[in-house]
Design a protein around this motif. Structure first.
Motif, mmCIF file in Angstrom:
data_model
loop_
_atom_site.group_PDB
_atom_site.id
_atom_site.type_symbol
_atom_site.label_atom_id
_atom_site.label_comp_id
_atom_site.label_asym_id
_atom_site.label_seq_id
_atom_site.Cartn_x
_atom_site.Cartn_y
_atom_site.Cartn_z
ATOM 1 N N SER A 55 0.829 -1.205 0.000
ATOM 2 C CA SER A 55 0.000 0.000 0.000
ATOM 3 C C SER A 55 0.861 1.252 0.000
ATOM 4 C CB SER A 55 -0.935 0.005 1.218
ATOM 5 O OG SER A 55 -1.844 -1.071 1.162
ATOM 6 N N LEU A 59 1.611 4.107 -3.395
ATOM 7 C CA LEU A 59 1.498 5.563 -3.370
ATOM 8 C C LEU A 59 2.870 6.220 -3.301
ATOM 9 C CD1 LEU A 59 -1.580 5.930 -0.993
ATOM 10 C CD2 LEU A 59 -1.518 6.037 -3.491
ATOM 11 N N ALA A 183 -1.005 3.939 3.362
ATOM 12 C CA ALA A 183 -1.434 5.114 2.603
ATOM 13 C C ALA A 183 -1.170 6.405 3.376
ATOM 14 C CB ALA A 183 -2.915 4.992 2.274
ATOM 15 N N ASP A 192 -7.348 8.655 -1.613
ATOM 16 C CA ASP A 192 -6.424 7.530 -1.734
ATOM 17 C C ASP A 192 -6.364 6.719 -0.433
ATOM 18 O OD1 ASP A 192 -5.830 8.134 -4.323
ATOM 19 O OD2 ASP A 192 -3.839 8.970 -3.924
ATOM 20 N N ILE A 301 -6.971 3.925 -7.225
ATOM 21 C CA ILE A 301 -5.542 4.143 -7.058
ATOM 22 C C ILE A 301 -4.859 4.033 -8.426
ATOM 23 C CG2 ILE A 301 -3.434 3.320 -5.900
ATOM 24 C CD1 ILE A 301 -5.549 4.436 -3.997
ATOM 25 N N ARG A 307 0.104 -1.700 -7.140
ATOM 26 C CA ARG A 307 -1.351 -1.853 -7.098
ATOM 27 C C ARG A 307 -1.767 -3.191 -7.694
ATOM 28 N NH1 ARG A 307 -5.924 1.024 -10.734
ATOM 29 N NH2 ARG A 307 -5.789 -1.040 -11.732
#
Length: 322
Positions: A55, A59, A183, A192, A301, A307
Motif C-alpha cells: 500500500s 502511493l 497510505a 487515496d 488508485i 497496485r
C-alpha cells in the motif's frame, strides 16, 4: 497467483521488516526471547505486513517508516495469536505446537502483552499523529472482536450479521489499518487513503471467511491446525450458520448440540451435512464477493506494479488452500 510471486516485488522491504522485528525484541529475560523466536519462526504468511508495504509503495512512499509500521502490524498480529491460543485452548498452529502448549498459558499471555507494549512503543517513536490516532482507535476495536467471539461461544443461534460483526473486528480491522497506515504514511489524499482502507477491510473479511471454510474442507497437514477446531471451540462460523439454515430435524439438532457443547465427536456426520448444504461454497462465494469489493476499491488508485500486486493478493486470499 502464488504468494511468493507477490512478495518478490517488496522482498527487500520484507527482509528489512524481519530484521527490524528482531532488533526490537531484545530482552534480558530468556523466556521472552525463547517464545518470540519460536512463534516468529513457525511459519506465517506475513500477509498483513505485506498489505502495508504494498500500500505504501503503491502511493510512491519513500523512507523507512513503512518498515517500522509493517513490523508493528506483525507484532500485534503475533500478540493476538498468543492470546487466542490461550483463550481457545489450541494445541496446534501452522503445523507446530502452540506456545501455550510448550510454555503454559501464563507465559503466553504475558509475552503477548510484551509484544503489544513494544508495538506501541515503536508507534510512539515514529512521531506521526495520524498514525498514532489510527492505532489508538483500532486496538480496542480488535480486542472487542475477541471478546464478542468469546461471549458468543457455544451459541447455535448466532446470526450471519453477528458473525460478520465479530470477524470485522477481530480479523478485518488489522488488514484495514495495515492498508490505511501504508497510505497515510505516503499521501495526504483523503480519497487515496480511504480507497486503501476500504481495500484492506474487504481483504480481511475475505481472508477470515476462507480461513473458516478451510477449517472444514482441508486436512491438518494443509492448514496447520486440527480439522473442525472451530466446532470443538463452540464457534458458530459461517459454514455452520449456513448449514443450520439449510437443515432441519436430526441434522439441525446435531449441529446445534455440537456448538452448545463444543464437541467434535460427531465431526464426520457434520462434515457430511456441511457438504450436502453447500456451506463451503456459500462461504467461499461470500469471500469472493469481498475480494471483488477489495479490487473495486483499488480502481481509485493509480495503476502501478504495486497496485497490481495488491489485486493479485486479493486473488490469492480466496484461492489459497492453507
Amino acid at each position: 497467483m502464488p504468494l511468493e510471486s507477490i512478495r518478490t516485488l517488496v522482498r527487500e522491504d520484507l527482509e528489512s521488516t524481519d530484521h527490524f522485528i528482531i532488533s526490537q525484541l531484545e530482552s534480558n529475560i530468556p523466556m521472552i526471547k525463547d517464545i518470540i523466536e519460536y512463534v516468529l519462526t513457525c511459519g506465517g504468511k506475513r500477509v498483513r505486513p505485506l498489505v502495508l508495504l504494498l500500500s505504501a509503495r503503491a502511493l510512491a512512499h519513500r523512507g523507512q517508516k513503512h518498515i517500522d509500521l509493517a513490523a508493528v502490524i506483525e507484532l500485534i498480529h503475533t500478540a493476538t495469536l498468543l492470546h487466542d491460543d490461550v483463550v481457545d485452548d489450541s494445541t496446534l498452529r501452522r503445523g507446530h505446537k502452540t506456545a501455550n502448549t510448550l510454555w503454559g498459558n501464563d507465559a503466553s499471555v504475558l509475552v503477548g502483552d510484551f509484544l503489544y507494549s513494544r508495538a506501541f512503543q515503536i508507534v510512539v517513536e515514529i512521531k506521526h499523529g495520524a498514525v498514532l490516532d489510527i492505532f489508538a482507535k483500532a486496538t480496542p476495536y480488535i480486542a472487542e472482536g475477541e471478546i464478542l467471539q468469546l461471549v458468543n461461544c457455544n451459541n447455535p443461534d448466532t446470526t450471519e450479521q453477528f458473525y460478520f460483526d465479530i470477524i470485522q473486528r477481530k480479523t478485518a480491522k488489522l488488514f484495514e489499518i495495515a492498508a490505511q497506515l501504508g497510505a497515510t504514511l505516503s499521501t495526504n489524499s483523503i480519497s487515496d487513503i480511504e480507497a486503501l482502507r476500504e481495500f484492506g477491510l474487504h481483504l480481511g473479511l475475505a481472508y477470515q471467511l476462507i480461513d473458516d471454510a478451510l477449517d472444514y474442507s482441508q486436512s491438518a497437514d494443509q492448514t496447520g491446525k486440527n480439522v473442525g477446531q472451530d466446532l470443538s471451540e463452540g464457534k458458530a462460523t459461517l459454514p455452520l450458520i449456513h448449514a443450520m439454515r439449510e437443515s432441519k430435524g436430526v441434522s439441525l439438532n446435531l449441529i446445534r448440540n455440537a456448538i452448545k457443547t463444543g464437541s467434535s465427536k460427531n465431526l464426520n456426520a457434520i462434515l457430511e451435512i456441511i457438504e450436502s448444504t453447500a456451506a463451503i461454497k456459500y462461504t467461499a462465494d461470500t469471500a469472493k464477493y469481498h475480494a471483488l469489493k477489495a479490487r473495486e476499491a483499488l480502481s481509485y488508485i493509480a495503476s502501478t506494479p504495486y497496485r497490481k500486486a495488491l489485486e493479485k493478493l486479493s486473488d490469492f486470499v480466496v484461492d489459497r488452500t492453507y
